[in-house]
Design an enzyme around this catalytic site. Sequence first.
Site, PDB file in Angstrom:
ATOM      1  N   HIS A  82       0.844  -1.193   0.000  1.00 25.87           N
ATOM      2  CA  HIS A  82       0.000   0.000   0.000  1.00 25.87           C
ATOM      3  C   HIS A  82       0.874   1.236   0.000  1.00 25.87           C
ATOM      4  CE1 HIS A  82      -3.375   2.633   0.819  1.00 25.87           C
ATOM      5  NE2 HIS A  82      -2.572   3.278   1.647  1.00 25.87           N
ATOM      6  N   SER A 183      -7.749   3.266   9.431  1.00 28.73           N
ATOM      7  CA  SER A 183      -8.484   3.358   8.168  1.00 28.73           C
ATOM      8  C   SER A 183      -7.743   2.602   7.062  1.00 28.73           C
ATOM      9  CB  SER A 183      -8.653   4.844   7.807  1.00 28.73           C
ATOM     10  OG  SER A 183      -9.033   5.014   6.472  1.00 28.73           O
ATOM     11  N   LYS A 187      -8.667  -1.522   5.417  1.00 26.66           N
ATOM     12  CA  LYS A 187      -8.952  -1.802   4.004  1.00 26.66           C
ATOM     13  C   LYS A 187      -8.046  -2.912   3.462  1.00 26.66           C
ATOM     14  CE  LYS A 187      -9.038   2.692   3.346  1.00 26.66           C
ATOM     15  NZ  LYS A 187      -9.470   4.077   3.286  1.00 26.66           N
TER      16      LYS A 187
HETATM   17  N1  URA Z   1      -6.168   7.424   3.545  1.00 26.11           N
HETATM   18  C1  URA Z   1      -7.071   6.577   4.081  1.00 26.11           C
HETATM   19  O1  URA Z   1      -7.403   5.559   3.462  1.00 26.11           O
HETATM   20  N2  URA Z   1      -7.602   6.859   5.275  1.00 26.11           N
HETATM   21  C2  URA Z   1      -7.285   7.956   5.961  1.00 26.11           C
HETATM   22  O2  URA Z   1      -7.794   8.141   7.030  1.00 26.11           O
HETATM   23  C3  URA Z   1      -6.352   8.847   5.397  1.00 26.11           C
HETATM   24  C4  URA Z   1      -5.805   8.546   4.193  1.00 26.11           C
END
Ligand code: URA
Length: 434
Positions: A82, A183, A187
Site C-alpha cells: 500500500h 483506516s 482496508k
Molecule cells: N487514507 C485513508 O485511506 N484513510 C485515511 O484516514 C487517510 C488517508
Amino acid sequence: MRMVDLIQKKRDGLELSKEEIQYIINGYTNDEIPDYQVSAFTMAVFFKDMTDRERADLTMAMVESGDTIDLSGIEGIKVDKHSTGGVGDTTTLVLGPLVASVGVPVAKMSGRGLGHTGGTIDKLEAVEGFHVEIENDEFIRLVNENKIAVIGQSGNLTPADKKLYSLRDVTATVNSIPLIASSIMSKKIAAGADAIVLDVKTGAGAFMKDLDDAKELAGAMVSIGNAVGRKTMAVISDMSQPLGYAIGNALEVKEAIDTLRGEGPEDLLDLCLELGSYMVYLAEKASSLEKAREMLQEAIESGKALDAFKVFLSAQGGDGSVVDHPEKLPQAKFKIELEAKEEGYVSEIVADAVGTAAMWLGAGRETKESVIDLAVGLMLNKKIGDKVEKGDSLVTIYSNQENIESVKEKLYESIKLSFEEVKAPKLIHATISK
Ligand code: URA
Ligand code: CA
C-alpha cells in the site's frame, strides 16, 4: 452501553475496551449512532489519541463491519503493498509482475484514481483490451496460474471506514494518526492480505509532509498489523518530487516496461527493489532481504519480470505485445517542450502541483464522473539537483490540446530553480519493522 458515556471516557483520556469500540463502530455502521455523536468521538480521539490495543481493536471492528475477501484458494502467503499516495507513482505496475516472477502471489484489488493521475486500473487500461471485470474464481485461478491478477473493487468492504472517513473530512479529524492508521490497515486486511508492505510518502507532494509525522504513521500501521497477525513492514520514501519521469497513464505503463527491462529511472527502480525485497521476504520466498533483492535483480536481468508482465496483460484480455512495442500505447497528438526561462539548479518539483497540471491535461479525474485521456501526461526531463541551461526542456508535455497555457504556467510555478548547487534528495528516509 450509551454512546455519550463512551465519548466522555475518551474525552477524559481513558482507554476504551474492545467491546466499547465494537459498539461504536457497529452502531455507526447500522445508523444507530448519529453523526453528531461520532463527530464528538473522533474529535476526542484527535486530542486524546488511542493506545496500541485500542488502535488494533478499532481496525478489526472496521474490518468486521462489512465483507472480507477470501483468498484462501490461493497458494502461498498473500502480501499486499500500500502506498499513501504519490504523483506519478508507477511502483505498483512494476512491483506486481516483478515479485510475481519470483513466485510471490499478487492478488490485487484495485481502484480508479481521483485527482492527480489515474489509479492502477486506469493505467493498465491504457493497454488495449485489458480489463478487470473478472469473476472471483477466475481471479483466484489466474493468481494460482500466473502469480498475478488484478480485479476491480467489489463487495461492501469496510463500510464503517467509508462513513467515518467522510465524516472526518468535514469535522477536521482526518489528520489523526490512530484514525488514519486504522483506516488504511482495515482496508488492506479486508482485501485479504496475509502480510502488508507500506510505502509511506513524505515531502511536499505527500499527505504526510513532515518526516516525523510519516515515521509516526508508519510505526502506528506496523504495530496494528503485527498486533492483528499480519506481518507488516514500512518504507518511508521521498515525495518531494514525483517518482520517475512519467506522470500520466500510458506514459507510466511505458515507464514500467522500461523499468522491468532494467532501463527505467533509477529512483523508481530503487524503490521497487526496496519494497519488492520486503514483499518477497514476508512471502517467505527468501531467507533474508539481501537474498530477496538478488532474486529481483536476477528477474530483471533475465527478462523473467518483463515476461510476467506480458503474461499478466494477456491473461486479462490485454495486448501483451505492447511490452515489445510500447508505441502501440495511446499516443497524444502534441508534444510540447517546457523550456527553462533561466539557468540554475532544480531545487524543487512540487509533486502535487505537477500532478494537478497532469490532471488538467486530462490524465486524472477532477470529479468521479470525469473521463480521463490515457494518452496525455508529462515526462520530466530534469529532477532535483540537475543543472539547467536557459532553453533546456524541463518537461515534455504530451497533450491532445494545443493551447495549454494554464498547464505551462502551473508547471513553471512548481519547478523551482536556484543559483546554488542543490543535492538530490534521499529516496528512502527510513524503514520500519517490528
Ligand atoms: N487514507 C485513508 O485511506 N484513510 C485515511 O484516514 C487517510 C488517508
Ligand atoms: Ca512515474
